[in-house]
Design a protein around this motif. Structure first.
Motif, PDB file in Angstrom:
ATOM      1  N   PHE A 104       0.823  -1.207   0.000  1.00 40.99           N
ATOM      2  CA  PHE A 104       0.000   0.000   0.000  1.00 40.99           C
ATOM      3  C   PHE A 104       0.861   1.263   0.000  1.00 40.99           C
ATOM      4  CE2 PHE A 104      -3.345  -2.958   0.767  1.00 40.99           C
ATOM      5  CZ  PHE A 104      -4.468  -2.355   0.233  1.00 40.99           C
ATOM      6  N   ALA A 105       2.024   1.201   0.653  1.00 39.73           N
ATOM      7  CA  ALA A 105       2.902   2.373   0.675  1.00 39.73           C
ATOM      8  C   ALA A 105       3.392   2.727  -0.725  1.00 39.73           C
ATOM      9  CB  ALA A 105       4.087   2.123   1.596  1.00 39.73           C
ATOM     10  N   PHE A 134      -0.974  13.437 -15.379  1.00 38.26           N
ATOM     11  CA  PHE A 134      -0.450  12.557 -14.328  1.00 38.26           C
ATOM     12  C   PHE A 134      -0.906  11.145 -14.659  1.00 38.26           C
ATOM     13  CE2 PHE A 134      -0.015  10.393 -10.351  1.00 38.26           C
ATOM     14  CZ  PHE A 134       0.955  11.073  -9.618  1.00 38.26           C
ATOM     15  N   VAL A 135       0.049  10.248 -14.895  1.00 38.28           N
ATOM     16  CA  VAL A 135      -0.254   8.882 -15.326  1.00 38.28           C
ATOM     17  C   VAL A 135      -0.078   7.912 -14.166  1.00 38.28           C
ATOM     18  CG1 VAL A 135       0.375   6.996 -16.876  1.00 38.28           C
ATOM     19  CG2 VAL A 135       0.472   9.367 -17.686  1.00 38.28           C
ATOM     20  N   THR A 136      -1.102   7.090 -13.933  1.00 30.38           N
ATOM     21  CA  THR A 136      -1.004   5.992 -12.974  1.00 30.38           C
ATOM     22  C   THR A 136      -1.142   4.674 -13.730  1.00 30.38           C
ATOM     23  OG1 THR A 136      -3.381   6.110 -12.523  1.00 30.38           O
ATOM     24  CG2 THR A 136      -1.919   7.328 -11.047  1.00 30.38           C
ATOM     25  N   LEU A 137      -0.642   3.612 -13.114  1.00 35.20           N
ATOM     26  CA  LEU A 137      -0.702   2.273 -13.705  1.00 35.20           C
ATOM     27  C   LEU A 137      -1.326   1.327 -12.688  1.00 35.20           C
ATOM     28  CD1 LEU A 137       2.819   2.551 -15.210  1.00 35.20           C
ATOM     29  CD2 LEU A 137       0.888   1.726 -16.555  1.00 35.20           C
ATOM     30  N   SER A 138      -2.652   1.320 -12.645  1.00 32.22           N
ATOM     31  CA  SER A 138      -3.305   0.446 -11.668  1.00 32.22           C
ATOM     32  C   SER A 138      -3.390  -0.996 -12.167  1.00 32.22           C
ATOM     33  CB  SER A 138      -4.694   0.976 -11.297  1.00 32.22           C
ATOM     34  OG  SER A 138      -5.597   0.860 -12.373  1.00 32.22           O
ATOM     35  N   GLY A 139      -3.283  -1.204 -13.477  1.00 30.91           N
ATOM     36  CA  GLY A 139      -3.233  -2.560 -14.007  1.00 30.91           C
ATOM     37  C   GLY A 139      -4.576  -3.267 -14.037  1.00 30.91           C
ATOM     38  N   VAL A 140      -4.587  -4.412 -14.694  1.00 30.39           N
ATOM     39  CA  VAL A 140      -5.819  -5.173 -14.877  1.00 30.39           C
ATOM     40  C   VAL A 140      -6.403  -5.656 -13.552  1.00 30.39           C
ATOM     41  CG1 VAL A 140      -4.658  -7.398 -15.204  1.00 30.39           C
ATOM     42  CG2 VAL A 140      -6.884  -6.984 -16.294  1.00 30.39           C
ATOM     43  N   VAL A 141      -5.564  -5.826 -12.515  1.00 27.86           N
ATOM     44  CA  VAL A 141      -6.093  -6.327 -11.233  1.00 27.86           C
ATOM     45  C   VAL A 141      -7.019  -5.321 -10.566  1.00 27.86           C
ATOM     46  CG1 VAL A 141      -4.194  -7.932 -10.783  1.00 27.86           C
ATOM     47  CG2 VAL A 141      -4.036  -5.558  -9.975  1.00 27.86           C
ATOM     48  N   SER A 142      -6.938  -4.050 -10.946  1.00 28.11           N
ATOM     49  CA  SER A 142      -7.883  -3.086 -10.382  1.00 28.11           C
ATOM     50  C   SER A 142      -9.270  -3.251 -10.994  1.00 28.11           C
ATOM     51  CB  SER A 142      -7.389  -1.654 -10.583  1.00 28.11           C
ATOM     52  OG  SER A 142      -7.434  -1.259 -11.939  1.00 28.11           O
ATOM     53  N   GLU A 143      -9.329  -3.841 -12.183  1.00 27.37           N
ATOM     54  CA  GLU A 143     -10.617  -4.176 -12.803  1.00 27.37           C
ATOM     55  C   GLU A 143     -11.109  -5.546 -12.361  1.00 27.37           C
ATOM     56  OE1 GLU A 143      -9.901  -1.999 -17.161  1.00 27.37           O
ATOM     57  OE2 GLU A 143      -9.983  -4.169 -17.020  1.00 27.37           O
ATOM     58  N   SER A 144     -10.179  -6.482 -12.237  1.00 30.24           N
ATOM     59  CA  SER A 144     -10.519  -7.877 -11.925  1.00 30.24           C
ATOM     60  C   SER A 144      -9.621  -8.388 -10.808  1.00 30.24           C
ATOM     61  CB  SER A 144     -10.349  -8.759 -13.169  1.00 30.24           C
ATOM     62  OG  SER A 144     -11.143  -8.297 -14.240  1.00 30.24           O
ATOM     63  N   PRO A 145      -9.972  -8.105  -9.536  1.00 27.10           N
ATOM     64  CA  PRO A 145      -9.159  -8.587  -8.420  1.00 27.10           C
ATOM     65  C   PRO A 145      -8.940 -10.101  -8.532  1.00 27.10           C
ATOM     66  CG  PRO A 145     -10.798  -7.031  -7.643  1.00 27.10           C
ATOM     67  CD  PRO A 145     -11.129  -7.307  -9.083  1.00 27.10           C
ATOM     68  N   THR A 146      -7.710 -10.523  -8.254  1.00 27.26           N
ATOM     69  CA  THR A 146      -7.279 -11.866  -8.597  1.00 27.26           C
ATOM     70  C   THR A 146      -6.898 -12.673  -7.367  1.00 27.26           C
ATOM     71  OG1 THR A 146      -6.451 -11.009 -10.708  1.00 27.26           O
ATOM     72  CG2 THR A 146      -5.621 -13.162  -9.997  1.00 27.26           C
ATOM     73  N   ALA A 147      -7.396 -13.897  -7.272  1.00 20.81           N
ATOM     74  CA  ALA A 147      -7.030 -14.802  -6.182  1.00 20.81           C
ATOM     75  C   ALA A 147      -5.527 -15.038  -6.212  1.00 20.81           C
ATOM     76  CB  ALA A 147      -7.778 -16.128  -6.330  1.00 20.81           C
ATOM     77  N   GLY A 148      -4.926 -15.086  -5.038  1.00 18.89           N
ATOM     78  CA  GLY A 148      -3.487 -15.209  -4.943  1.00 18.89           C
ATOM     79  C   GLY A 148      -2.780 -13.873  -5.038  1.00 18.89           C
ATOM     80  N   LEU A 149      -3.553 -12.827  -5.335  1.00 23.23           N
ATOM     81  CA  LEU A 149      -3.032 -11.462  -5.442  1.00 23.23           C
ATOM     82  C   LEU A 149      -3.992 -10.494  -4.750  1.00 23.23           C
ATOM     83  CD1 LEU A 149      -2.014 -11.546  -9.217  1.00 23.23           C
ATOM     84  CD2 LEU A 149      -0.424 -11.099  -7.346  1.00 23.23           C
ATOM     85  N   ALA A 150      -4.600 -10.952  -3.661  1.00 22.55           N
ATOM     86  CA  ALA A 150      -5.675 -10.173  -3.048  1.00 22.55           C
ATOM     87  C   ALA A 150      -5.207  -8.808  -2.565  1.00 22.55           C
ATOM     88  CB  ALA A 150      -6.297 -10.965  -1.897  1.00 22.55           C
ATOM     89  N   ALA A 151      -4.126  -8.769  -1.790  1.00 24.48           N
ATOM     90  CA  ALA A 151      -3.665  -7.484  -1.258  1.00 24.48           C
ATOM     91  C   ALA A 151      -3.086  -6.605  -2.366  1.00 24.48           C
ATOM     92  CB  ALA A 151      -2.632  -7.719  -0.161  1.00 24.48           C
ATOM     93  N   TYR A 152      -2.377  -7.213  -3.301  1.00 28.21           N
ATOM     94  CA  TYR A 152      -1.869  -6.459  -4.450  1.00 28.21           C
ATOM     95  C   TYR A 152      -3.031  -5.866  -5.237  1.00 28.21           C
ATOM     96  CZ  TYR A 152       0.380  -5.657  -9.010  1.00 28.21           C
ATOM     97  OH  TYR A 152       0.826  -5.099 -10.186  1.00 28.21           O
ATOM     98  N   SER A 153      -4.061  -6.682  -5.493  1.00 24.47           N
ATOM     99  CA  SER A 153      -5.247  -6.186  -6.202  1.00 24.47           C
ATOM    100  C   SER A 153      -5.880  -5.029  -5.449  1.00 24.47           C
ATOM    101  CB  SER A 153      -6.263  -7.316  -6.377  1.00 24.47           C
ATOM    102  OG  SER A 153      -5.758  -8.383  -7.142  1.00 24.47           O
ATOM    103  N   ALA A 154      -5.950  -5.147  -4.122  1.00 25.80           N
ATOM    104  CA  ALA A 154      -6.569  -4.096  -3.307  1.00 25.80           C
ATOM    105  C   ALA A 154      -5.768  -2.805  -3.378  1.00 25.80           C
ATOM    106  CB  ALA A 154      -6.698  -4.564  -1.864  1.00 25.80           C
ATOM    107  N   SER A 155      -4.437  -2.918  -3.350  1.00 22.46           N
ATOM    108  CA  SER A 155      -3.612  -1.704  -3.416  1.00 22.46           C
ATOM    109  C   SER A 155      -3.784  -0.997  -4.757  1.00 22.46           C
ATOM    110  CB  SER A 155      -2.138  -2.048  -3.169  1.00 22.46           C
ATOM    111  OG  SER A 155      -1.584  -2.806  -4.236  1.00 22.46           O
ATOM    112  N   LYS A 156      -3.916  -1.762  -5.819  1.00 29.40           N
ATOM    113  CA  LYS A 156      -4.091  -1.167  -7.144  1.00 29.40           C
ATOM    114  C   LYS A 156      -5.510  -0.634  -7.342  1.00 29.40           C
ATOM    115  CE  LYS A 156      -0.044  -1.754  -9.154  1.00 29.40           C
ATOM    116  NZ  LYS A 156       0.690  -0.653  -9.801  1.00 29.40           N
ATOM    117  N   ALA A 157      -6.496  -1.319  -6.757  1.00 34.90           N
ATOM    118  CA  ALA A 157      -7.870  -0.820  -6.831  1.00 34.90           C
ATOM    119  C   ALA A 157      -7.993   0.501  -6.084  1.00 34.90           C
ATOM    120  CB  ALA A 157      -8.837  -1.855  -6.264  1.00 34.90           C
ATOM    121  N   ALA A 158      -7.280   0.629  -4.971  1.00 35.69           N
ATOM    122  CA  ALA A 158      -7.276   1.895  -4.237  1.00 35.69           C
ATOM    123  C   ALA A 158      -6.699   3.013  -5.107  1.00 35.69           C
ATOM    124  CB  ALA A 158      -6.457   1.747  -2.957  1.00 35.69           C
TER     125      ALA A 158
END
Length: 234
Positions: A104-105, A134-158
């Protein structure tokens, strides 16, 4: 349309697999760059013309100082690209606090702080008749949170949620937010997780192609790059 020749762009995470490709293509398009990373030697090894600044994105004061050095060196900013990020793999129930906090940091708090620190300079760019971004790269996991990447998905969705809301606010100041959400890209990030082991991903997108799409979006005045924008040709 955004005129890249002569514009001053801060690229954060410039030594990463995607950051360096974005930086190279922005430089080729005529932008003046400030390249930011954690290690001066790695920044120098890029061989890309620009001002070099270093900082630890997990440190709030370091983020502010990084932007301040960039502005001092160049006189102002017309754009910021945040290409820095970390990843962690594994079941949510097994992820430790240190990894969660770093996710998250770096992935959420750092770009929020970068925008806060750069906002005045970007507003001044708009007032001078330029088209700051200003460009951000939240990635596909921000659209489709992924099992095995739950916290990573959450940080990108934020990050994606922040970008959407901040983008509405910043339109009044003439600042354009662009969120890019490419699928798995062959940057090498998956080989350097802060926790866990990467699964066997299928072949990903090429960094050069992803970077080209992002740079094209900057130049064309786009505001959103969903995962479908990076789909390879049929």
């Amino acid at each position: 349309m955004t005129t890249l020749p002569g514009s001053v762009v801060l690229v954060v995470g410039a030594t990463g697999g995607l950051g360096r490709e974005i930086a190279r293509q922005l430089s080729a398009a005529g932008a003046t760059l400030v390249l930011a990373g954690r290690d001066t030697a790695r920044l120098e090894a890029l061989g890309i013309p620009g001002t070099l600044v270093t900082g630890d994105l997990t440190d709030a004061s370091a983020v502010d100082a990084l932007v301040a050095r960039a502005v001092q060196a160049t006189g102002g900013l017309d754009g910021v690209v945040n290409a820095a990020g970390v990843v962690a793999f594994g079941p949510a129930r097994e992820l430790g606090d240190a990894a969660m906090e770093e996710l998250f940091a770096v992935n959420a708090l750092a770009p929020i702080r970068l925008l806060r620190a750069a906002a005045d300079s970007l507003t001044a760019s708009a007032a001078a008749g330029r088209e700051p971004f200003f460009v951000t790269l939240s990635g596909v996991v921000s659209e489709s949170p992924t099992a095995g990447l739950a916290a990573y998905s959450a940080s990108k969705a934020a990050l994606a949620a922040f970008g959407q809301a901040a983008g509405r606010e910043l339109r009044r100041s003439g600042i354009r937010m662009i969120d890019a959400r490419p699928g798995h890209t062959e940057t090498g990030l998956a080989d350097r997780p802060i926790s866990g082991v990467a699964p066997n991903f299928p072949a990903g997108l090429q960094p050069e192609a992803v970077a080209a799409r992002i740079v094209a979006a900057i130049a064309a005045g786009e505001r959103d790059l969903p995962s479908s924008a990076f789909a390879p040709p049929a």
